[in-house]
Design a protein around this motif. Structure first.
Motif, PDB file in Angstrom:
ATOM      1  N   LEU A 144       0.487 -35.985  23.506  1.00  0.00           N
ATOM      2  CA  LEU A 144       1.605 -35.244  22.957  1.00  0.00           C
ATOM      3  C   LEU A 144       1.095 -34.362  21.820  1.00  0.00           C
ATOM      4  N   LYS A 145       1.505 -33.108  21.823  1.00  0.00           N
ATOM      5  CA  LYS A 145       1.035 -32.186  20.788  1.00  0.00           C
ATOM      6  C   LYS A 145       1.402 -32.666  19.393  1.00  0.00           C
ATOM      7  N   ASN A 146       2.582 -33.281  19.267  1.00  0.00           N
ATOM      8  CA  ASN A 146       3.016 -33.766  17.959  1.00  0.00           C
ATOM      9  C   ASN A 146       2.129 -34.883  17.424  1.00  0.00           C
ATOM     10  N   ASP A 147       1.417 -35.587  18.325  1.00  0.00           N
ATOM     11  CA  ASP A 147       0.585 -36.715  17.910  1.00  0.00           C
ATOM     12  C   ASP A 147      -0.802 -36.280  17.439  1.00  0.00           C
ATOM     13  N   ILE A 148      -1.141 -35.031  17.673  1.00  0.00           N
ATOM     14  CA  ILE A 148      -2.475 -34.550  17.317  1.00  0.00           C
ATOM     15  C   ILE A 148      -2.514 -34.119  15.846  1.00  0.00           C
ATOM     16  N   LEU A 149      -3.440 -34.697  15.096  1.00  0.00           N
ATOM     17  CA  LEU A 149      -3.611 -34.322  13.689  1.00  0.00           C
ATOM     18  C   LEU A 149      -4.544 -33.124  13.551  1.00  0.00           C
ATOM     19  N   PHE A 150      -5.682 -33.205  14.219  1.00  0.00           N
ATOM     20  CA  PHE A 150      -6.618 -32.084  14.207  1.00  0.00           C
ATOM     21  C   PHE A 150      -7.630 -32.232  15.339  1.00  0.00           C
ATOM     22  N   VAL A 151      -8.307 -31.137  15.590  1.00  0.00           N
ATOM     23  CA  VAL A 151      -9.359 -31.112  16.614  1.00  0.00           C
ATOM     24  C   VAL A 151     -10.658 -30.716  15.920  1.00  0.00           C
ATOM     25  N   GLU A 152     -11.707 -31.469  16.201  1.00  0.00           N
ATOM     26  CA  GLU A 152     -13.012 -31.198  15.591  1.00  0.00           C
ATOM     27  C   GLU A 152     -14.055 -30.896  16.661  1.00  0.00           C
ATOM     28  N   SER A 153     -14.770 -29.813  16.468  1.00  0.00           N
ATOM     29  CA  SER A 153     -15.837 -29.448  17.404  1.00  0.00           C
ATOM     30  C   SER A 153     -17.153 -30.043  16.939  1.00  0.00           C
ATOM     31  N   ARG A 154     -17.863 -30.666  17.868  1.00  0.00           N
ATOM     32  CA  ARG A 154     -19.167 -31.249  17.563  1.00  0.00           C
ATOM     33  C   ARG A 154     -20.209 -30.757  18.564  1.00  0.00           C
ATOM     34  N   ASN A 155     -20.292 -29.457  18.650  1.00  0.00           N
ATOM     35  CA  ASN A 155     -21.264 -28.793  19.524  1.00  0.00           C
ATOM     36  C   ASN A 155     -21.048 -29.116  20.998  1.00  0.00           C
ATOM     37  N   GLU A 156     -21.601 -30.221  21.487  1.00  0.00           N
ATOM     38  CA  GLU A 156     -21.516 -30.513  22.910  1.00  0.00           C
ATOM     39  C   GLU A 156     -20.128 -30.962  23.350  1.00  0.00           C
ATOM     40  N   PHE A 157     -19.299 -31.449  22.411  1.00  0.00           N
ATOM     41  CA  PHE A 157     -17.978 -31.947  22.765  1.00  0.00           C
ATOM     42  C   PHE A 157     -17.014 -31.742  21.593  1.00  0.00           C
ATOM     43  N   THR A 158     -15.760 -32.032  21.816  1.00  0.00           N
ATOM     44  CA  THR A 158     -14.764 -31.971  20.740  1.00  0.00           C
ATOM     45  C   THR A 158     -14.060 -33.319  20.636  1.00  0.00           C
ATOM     46  N   LEU A 159     -13.572 -33.600  19.437  1.00  0.00           N
ATOM     47  CA  LEU A 159     -12.825 -34.820  19.184  1.00  0.00           C
ATOM     48  C   LEU A 159     -11.391 -34.447  18.825  1.00  0.00           C
ATOM     49  N   VAL A 160     -10.449 -35.115  19.451  1.00  0.00           N
ATOM     50  CA  VAL A 160      -9.039 -34.949  19.105  1.00  0.00           C
ATOM     51  C   VAL A 160      -8.615 -36.184  18.330  1.00  0.00           C
ATOM     52  N   ILE A 161      -8.181 -35.999  17.093  1.00  0.00           N
ATOM     53  CA  ILE A 161      -7.775 -37.119  16.259  1.00  0.00           C
ATOM     54  C   ILE A 161      -6.259 -37.236  16.306  1.00  0.00           C
TER      55      ILE A 161
END
Length: 230
Positions: A144-161
């Motif tokens: 859910l978009k409302n549940d996403i705090l931020f997105v972090e890029s780490r070169n080879e992949f991204t993390l959704v917090i």
């Protein structure tokens, strides 16, 4: 959004009339009571717009700023009541105890109408509540978009917090996330944040009093302008 803003103006106008009804017995006319009630609206709006910025702060700062906000709102309301006592009632004896309200009652009045405003006018933008489907660990995952705090890029992949602290690893580029989340704010080459849960603090963004997100030079002006306008 225009209709939503109009409804909020109507809501606060009606709020001033309701507060005036509480004061009516203390004044010679409803008009006088209504003029006094108008002074309750600015501190109520201050609470409304300040609380979302105070809530994510660290506990000590949150407590201190909440205290300052409560004292200032009470001071502003009592100032209005004092002016009314001086101007409308001409310092007549026996009226002071009728005009001055218990401070707890003042806070209850302000808190009730601010809380009702938040309940009635919570964002109804369906794009924010839609879900996004991605592949994480070779499994299809719905977010859910409302549940996403931020997105972090780490070169080879991204993390959704997420708001529950969960981290979703995926191969979606941050630029693609930016397209999927148009209401989010890019603050760094590696960070895309949800501005609804973010607080600007100098050269960084604080989310849920837990995550400190840096602001890069290239995005600084955009970020500062965004939070000023909000």
């Amino acid at each position: 959004m225009k209709f939503n803003s109009l409804y909020q103006v109507i809501y606060w106008f009606c709020t001033s009339l309701l507060i005036a009804l509480l004061f009516k017995t203390s004044f010679t006319s409803f008009w006088e009571a209504w003029l006094v009630s108008l002074f309750f609206i600015p501190p109520a709006l201050l609470i409304k717009f300040s609380w979302p910025k105070i809530k994510p702060l660290p506990k000590l700062k949150r407590v201190l700023r909440t205290f300052y906000l409560a004292v200032f709102s009470l001071y502003f309301c009592y100032l209005a009541i004092t002016l009314a006592y001086w101007y409308f009632l001409e310092l007549r004896g026996g009226q002071m105890e009728k005009v001055f309200l218990n401070p707890v009652l003042v806070w209850i009045i302000l808190g009730f109408f601010v809380g009702l405003d938040a309940y009635l006018f919570v964002s109804q933008n369906t794009s924010n509540s839609e879900s996004i489907t991605i592949f994480s660990d070779r499994k299809k995952t719905n977010l859910l978009k409302n549940d996403i705090l931020f997105v972090e890029s780490r070169n080879e992949f991204t993390l959704v917090i997420l708001s529950n602290g969960q981290e979703i690893k995926n191969n979606v580029k941050i630029s693609s996330w930016e397209n999927k989340l148009p209401h989010f704010l890019r603050v760094h080459r590696s960070f895309l944040i949800n501005p609804l849960v973010a607080v600007l603090n100098g050269n960084e963004i604080i989310i849920h009093s837990k995550y400190n997100i840096p602001i890069s030079r290239s995005y600084k002006k955009t970020v500062i302008d965004f939070f000023k306008e909000r």
